[in-house]
Write a protein that holds these residues in place. Structure first.
Motif, short mmCIF file in Angstrom:
data_model
loop_
_atom_site.label_atom_id
_atom_site.label_comp_id
_atom_site.label_asym_id
_atom_site.label_seq_id
_atom_site.Cartn_x
_atom_site.Cartn_y
_atom_site.Cartn_z
N LEU A 146 0.89 -1.16 0.00
CA LEU A 146 0.00 0.00 0.00
C LEU A 146 0.92 1.20 0.00
O LEU A 146 1.90 1.24 0.75
N ALA A 147 0.63 2.17 -0.83
CA ALA A 147 1.53 3.30 -0.98
C ALA A 147 0.77 4.62 -0.83
O ALA A 147 -0.46 4.65 -0.93
N VAL A 148 1.51 5.67 -0.59
CA VAL A 148 0.99 7.03 -0.61
C VAL A 148 1.94 7.87 -1.43
O VAL A 148 3.12 7.54 -1.56
N GLY A 149 1.43 8.94 -1.98
CA GLY A 149 2.28 9.79 -2.79
C GLY A 149 1.90 11.24 -2.68
O GLY A 149 0.78 11.60 -2.34
N VAL A 150 2.89 12.06 -2.97
CA VAL A 150 2.74 13.52 -3.02
C VAL A 150 2.99 13.92 -4.46
O VAL A 150 4.01 13.53 -5.05
N GLY A 151 2.06 14.69 -5.03
CA GLY A 151 2.19 15.04 -6.43
C GLY A 151 2.49 16.50 -6.66
O GLY A 151 2.26 17.34 -5.79
N GLU A 152 3.00 16.76 -7.86
CA GLU A 152 3.18 18.14 -8.29
C GLU A 152 2.79 18.26 -9.75
O GLU A 152 3.05 17.36 -10.55
N ARG A 153 2.15 19.34 -10.06
CA ARG A 153 1.68 19.61 -11.42
C ARG A 153 2.86 20.00 -12.29
O ARG A 153 3.74 20.74 -11.88
N LEU A 154 2.86 19.48 -13.51
CA LEU A 154 3.82 19.88 -14.54
C LEU A 154 3.03 20.46 -15.70
O LEU A 154 1.82 20.26 -15.79
N SER A 155 3.68 21.13 -16.60
CA SER A 155 2.95 21.74 -17.72
C SER A 155 2.28 20.70 -18.60
O SER A 155 1.27 20.98 -19.23
N ASP A 156 2.82 19.48 -18.64
CA ASP A 156 2.25 18.43 -19.50
C ASP A 156 1.84 17.19 -18.73
O ASP A 156 1.73 16.10 -19.28
N GLY A 157 1.59 17.33 -17.43
CA GLY A 157 1.18 16.16 -16.65
C GLY A 157 1.38 16.37 -15.16
O GLY A 157 1.18 17.46 -14.64
N VAL A 158 1.82 15.31 -14.50
CA VAL A 158 2.01 15.35 -13.05
C VAL A 158 3.15 14.40 -12.68
O VAL A 158 3.42 13.42 -13.37
N ARG A 159 3.83 14.74 -11.60
CA ARG A 159 4.89 13.87 -11.05
C ARG A 159 4.48 13.52 -9.63
O ARG A 159 4.11 14.39 -8.84
N HIS A 160 4.54 12.20 -9.33
CA HIS A 160 4.20 11.71 -7.99
C HIS A 160 5.44 11.10 -7.34
O HIS A 160 6.14 10.30 -7.96
N PHE A 161 5.68 11.48 -6.10
CA PHE A 161 6.74 10.92 -5.27
C PHE A 161 6.05 9.89 -4.38
O PHE A 161 5.31 10.25 -3.47
#
Length: 166
Positions: A146-161
């Protein structure tokens, strides 16, 4: 034990991977129906990399999000995302996740405009809870994560840590 005594039970997390999702063509805004405001993002590709997990995010998945407005005026949302990852050594992994967003009014316009420069991720919240499914024995351990993530918006998508919870 009282109802507020956790008896020493704690959660630990360990970095699992960073996943960069590409959403070419932008987000389709279906508008406000009588029940909700719905938006759909089609995943056109991407890449994930971590200590035990590396590969490509295959085109064809998507994110079906719903939006609303919080009492403080922030745009809030929930989503239902599904996609397939292919590891560099050929394993296929089905990834699904739900999550929440919170975007305060003062960053809302910039956040929704892909032409805007990056919006500082400390000015909004994207949180996800992914689960994984694979038949590949080399990655069977993911079926129990089971995981959790923190995301950030990019101009062409999203990045999740993404972090595995233990």
């Amino acid at each position: 034990m009282s109802e507020f005594d956790f008896g020493g039970r704690t959660l630990q997390s360990a970095p699992l991977c960073v996943a960069r999702f590409e959403v070419a063509g932008g987000i389709m805004d279906l508008g406000a129906s009588p029940w909700r405001t719905r938006r759909i993002g089609y995943i056109t590709g991407g890449r994930f990399e971590g200590p035990r997990l590396k590969g490509d995010i295959l085109p064809g998945g998507g994110n079906w999000s719903e939006a609303g407005v919080a009492a403080d005026g922030a745009a809030i949302g929930t989503f239902d995302a599904r996609c397939v990852w292919r590891t560099d050594d050929g394993a296929l992994i089905h990834v699904s996740y739900t999550g929440r967003t919170w975007i305060p009014p003062e960053v809302g316009a910039a956040f929704r405009d892909p032409a805007q420069p990056e919006v500082a991720p400390d000015r909004y919240r994207i949180r996800i809870a992914p689960v994984f499914e694979t038949s590949d024995p080399r990655y069977d351990w993911l079926n129990a994560v089971l995981a959790v993530g923190v995301g950030e918006r990019l101009s062409d998508g999203v990045r999740h840590f993404i972090h595995a919870i233990g």
